[in-house]
Design a protein around this motif. Sequence first.
Motif, PDB file in Angstrom:
ATOM      1  N   MET A  53      11.922  -0.185   9.097  1.00  0.00           N
ATOM      2  CA  MET A  53      11.669   0.988   8.253  1.00  0.00           C
ATOM      3  C   MET A  53      11.957   2.283   9.017  1.00  0.00           C
ATOM      4  SD  MET A  53      10.925   2.297   5.349  1.00  0.00           S
ATOM      5  CE  MET A  53      10.089   1.186   4.205  1.00  0.00           C
ATOM      6  N   ALA A  54      11.596   2.331  10.293  1.00  0.00           N
ATOM      7  CA  ALA A  54      11.871   3.542  11.103  1.00  0.00           C
ATOM      8  C   ALA A  54      13.377   3.800  11.182  1.00  0.00           C
ATOM      9  CB  ALA A  54      11.284   3.372  12.506  1.00  0.00           C
ATOM     10  N   ASP A  55      14.153   2.737  11.396  1.00  0.00           N
ATOM     11  CA  ASP A  55      15.611   2.890  11.493  1.00  0.00           C
ATOM     12  C   ASP A  55      16.227   3.257  10.145  1.00  0.00           C
ATOM     13  OD1 ASP A  55      15.571   2.302  14.207  1.00  0.00           O
ATOM     14  OD2 ASP A  55      15.921   0.153  13.913  1.00  0.00           O
ATOM     15  N   MET A  56      15.705   2.651   9.064  1.00  0.00           N
ATOM     16  CA  MET A  56      16.209   2.992   7.719  1.00  0.00           C
ATOM     17  C   MET A  56      15.928   4.454   7.394  1.00  0.00           C
ATOM     18  SD  MET A  56      15.582  -0.298   5.185  1.00  0.00           S
ATOM     19  CE  MET A  56      13.821  -0.099   5.084  1.00  0.00           C
ATOM     20  N   LEU A  57      14.705   4.897   7.681  1.00  0.00           N
ATOM     21  CA  LEU A  57      14.319   6.267   7.327  1.00  0.00           C
ATOM     22  C   LEU A  57      15.095   7.311   8.125  1.00  0.00           C
ATOM     23  CD1 LEU A  57      10.445   5.911   6.866  1.00  0.00           C
ATOM     24  CD2 LEU A  57      12.193   6.139   5.083  1.00  0.00           C
ATOM     25  N   ARG A  58      15.400   6.977   9.384  1.00  0.00           N
ATOM     26  CA  ARG A  58      16.180   7.917  10.199  1.00  0.00           C
ATOM     27  C   ARG A  58      17.540   8.183   9.544  1.00  0.00           C
ATOM     28  NH1 ARG A  58      15.953   5.239  14.367  1.00  0.00           N
ATOM     29  NH2 ARG A  58      18.044   4.326  14.407  1.00  0.00           N
ATOM     30  N   VAL A  59      18.164   7.108   9.037  1.00  0.00           N
ATOM     31  CA  VAL A  59      19.464   7.240   8.382  1.00  0.00           C
ATOM     32  C   VAL A  59      19.328   7.949   7.035  1.00  0.00           C
ATOM     33  CG1 VAL A  59      21.281   5.909   7.235  1.00  0.00           C
ATOM     34  CG2 VAL A  59      20.599   5.328   9.539  1.00  0.00           C
ATOM     35  N   VAL A  60      18.319   7.559   6.257  1.00  0.00           N
ATOM     36  CA  VAL A  60      18.115   8.190   4.944  1.00  0.00           C
ATOM     37  C   VAL A  60      17.915   9.697   5.105  1.00  0.00           C
ATOM     38  CG1 VAL A  60      16.552   8.344   2.961  1.00  0.00           C
ATOM     39  CG2 VAL A  60      17.203   6.099   3.852  1.00  0.00           C
ATOM     40  N   ALA A  61      17.098  10.096   6.074  1.00  0.00           N
ATOM     41  CA  ALA A  61      16.838  11.521   6.309  1.00  0.00           C
ATOM     42  C   ALA A  61      18.115  12.269   6.684  1.00  0.00           C
ATOM     43  CB  ALA A  61      15.785  11.692   7.396  1.00  0.00           C
ATOM     44  N   ARG A  62      18.999  11.571   7.410  1.00  0.00           N
ATOM     45  CA  ARG A  62      20.218  12.224   7.878  1.00  0.00           C
ATOM     46  C   ARG A  62      21.285  12.332   6.785  1.00  0.00           C
ATOM     47  NH1 ARG A  62      21.666   9.003  12.129  1.00  0.00           N
ATOM     48  NH2 ARG A  62      23.486   8.071  11.133  1.00  0.00           N
ATOM     49  N   ILE A  63      21.479  11.246   6.016  1.00  0.00           N
ATOM     50  CA  ILE A  63      22.604  11.270   5.067  1.00  0.00           C
ATOM     51  C   ILE A  63      22.187  11.577   3.620  1.00  0.00           C
ATOM     52  CG2 ILE A  63      23.964   9.698   6.506  1.00  0.00           C
ATOM     53  CD1 ILE A  63      23.413   7.446   4.536  1.00  0.00           C
TER      54      ILE A  63
ATOM     55  N   VAL B 128      20.690   4.084   0.375  1.00  0.00           N
ATOM     56  CA  VAL B 128      21.186   5.397  -0.088  1.00  0.00           C
ATOM     57  C   VAL B 128      22.304   5.187  -1.114  1.00  0.00           C
ATOM     58  CG1 VAL B 128      22.439   7.482   0.597  1.00  0.00           C
ATOM     59  CG2 VAL B 128      20.506   6.674   1.982  1.00  0.00           C
ATOM     60  N   HIS B 129      23.213   4.263  -0.829  1.00  0.00           N
ATOM     61  CA  HIS B 129      24.314   3.955  -1.732  1.00  0.00           C
ATOM     62  C   HIS B 129      23.776   3.484  -3.088  1.00  0.00           C
ATOM     63  CE1 HIS B 129      28.008   2.273  -3.303  1.00  0.00           C
ATOM     64  NE2 HIS B 129      27.612   1.022  -3.124  1.00  0.00           N
ATOM     65  N   ALA B 130      22.770   2.579  -3.044  1.00  0.00           N
ATOM     66  CA  ALA B 130      22.175   2.073  -4.286  1.00  0.00           C
ATOM     67  C   ALA B 130      21.526   3.211  -5.066  1.00  0.00           C
ATOM     68  CB  ALA B 130      21.143   0.987  -3.969  1.00  0.00           C
ATOM     69  N   TRP B 131      20.801   4.061  -4.372  1.00  0.00           N
ATOM     70  CA  TRP B 131      20.140   5.213  -5.013  1.00  0.00           C
ATOM     71  C   TRP B 131      21.170   6.109  -5.708  1.00  0.00           C
ATOM     72  CZ3 TRP B 131      20.321  10.455  -2.991  1.00  0.00           C
ATOM     73  CH2 TRP B 131      19.501  11.355  -3.673  1.00  0.00           C
ATOM     74  N   GLN B 132      22.268   6.379  -5.010  1.00  0.00           N
ATOM     75  CA  GLN B 132      23.326   7.220  -5.597  1.00  0.00           C
ATOM     76  C   GLN B 132      23.919   6.555  -6.834  1.00  0.00           C
ATOM     77  OE1 GLN B 132      25.709   7.519  -2.046  1.00  0.00           O
ATOM     78  NE2 GLN B 132      24.861   9.515  -1.462  1.00  0.00           N
ATOM     79  N   LYS B 133      24.176   5.242  -6.748  1.00  0.00           N
ATOM     80  CA  LYS B 133      24.766   4.513  -7.878  1.00  0.00           C
ATOM     81  C   LYS B 133      23.819   4.462  -9.081  1.00  0.00           C
ATOM     82  CE  LYS B 133      28.903   2.745  -6.808  1.00  0.00           C
ATOM     83  NZ  LYS B 133      30.063   2.714  -7.722  1.00  0.00           N
ATOM     84  N   HIS B 134      22.521   4.506  -8.796  1.00  0.00           N
ATOM     85  CA  HIS B 134      21.520   4.537  -9.874  1.00  0.00           C
ATOM     86  C   HIS B 134      21.419   5.944 -10.494  1.00  0.00           C
ATOM     87  CE1 HIS B 134      19.473   0.614 -10.104  1.00  0.00           C
ATOM     88  NE2 HIS B 134      19.617   0.505  -8.803  1.00  0.00           N
ATOM     89  N   GLY B 135      22.195   6.889  -9.971  1.00  0.00           N
ATOM     90  CA  GLY B 135      22.172   8.243 -10.521  1.00  0.00           C
ATOM     91  C   GLY B 135      21.285   9.219  -9.766  1.00  0.00           C
TER      92      GLY B 135
END
Length: 366
Positions: A93-103, A68-75
């Motif tokens: 991937m399940a754990d990553m997606l849970r966080v991505v969906a939340r934040i 998420v941080h990288a995505w934000q920094k990429h604009g």
Amino acid sequence: MPTPLARKIKALIRTNGPISVTDYFALCLADPEHGYYRTRDPFGAAGDFVTAPEVSQLFGEMLGIFLVHAWQKHGGPADVRIAEIGPGRGTMMADMLRVVARIAPQLYENATIHLIETSPKLRAVQHETLGTHAARVTWHDSFEELPDGFVLLAANELFDAIPIRQFIKTASGFRERLVGLDSHDALTFAAGVAGLDPALLPENHKAVPNGTIFEIAPAREAVMATIGERIARFGGTALIIDYGHFVTGFGDTLQAVLKHDFDPPLAHPGEADLTSHVDFERLAGAAASVGLHMHGMLHQGDFLVGLGIGERASALGRNRDAATQQSILADVDRLAGAGVGKMGDLFKVLAVGSTPLALFPFRQPD
């Protein structure tokens, strides 16, 4: 009692002569009939090893925060591919997606999700693990099948399973290490005639004693270059996690693991997992050669602590019983603890991307 694959390899050697370590490595893991990954589910307590995502949900959560941080920094681009190569049981991937969906709900809603997995058996396990996310996932046989677009890629313990070449120092220079048969018809290591361009060796190669092993992995570098070309073209960031070393050096790191314990590499072909340490210096060089920028390289422990695994563990343990809290702390120590043989030290994290970004928790350029 030789394994079925050992019998097959011995027959090959009797017919054609000794085989390279590369070929032995590839046969052990991927032989269509008896290969380790073709015949068993190696993950988890019932398998032969436990990967970081299986230790604790905190591992995948930290990776999700980083992406998420990288995505934000990429604009914050709109059309994103979230991808993983070699996703095991799908836990990370399940754990990553849970966080991505939340934040970052916007990223989660707009992204397409991709798993590169060749095993039908593991695809079924991943589908189950991913639960409600599974409907969003597309499976691919190779990274090249990924649709065009900006990519956020994670790969944990991918490169250690790609075959290496080994060379051994002899009186006549470095010669390729082979697998042959001894006088008792047992598999044994031997030196072949093929040499190695000295330019590929570390500078002090003339000073090392005979018998010293040097490992090089053109196949790993080729995979890194393929990933890098794609990211350089469409934009994105790749996060690579594996056990290995920061700097190219000498040493025999070929190892087999059977039922959570080390096993001699030639003892149980096809029944033990075969790996070797990843040379992160050469991996980073392969990424740079196709135009990627290095965000940074860290020990896994420093990476996870920097992203807040300690704070997240405290939140996870709040209002839980003492045994649960102790278990969470033990998991954090296993993933991020420093010390000889601990994952926090042994595993390294490399982040590369299409743009020279300052990404936390990597040390920012001066």
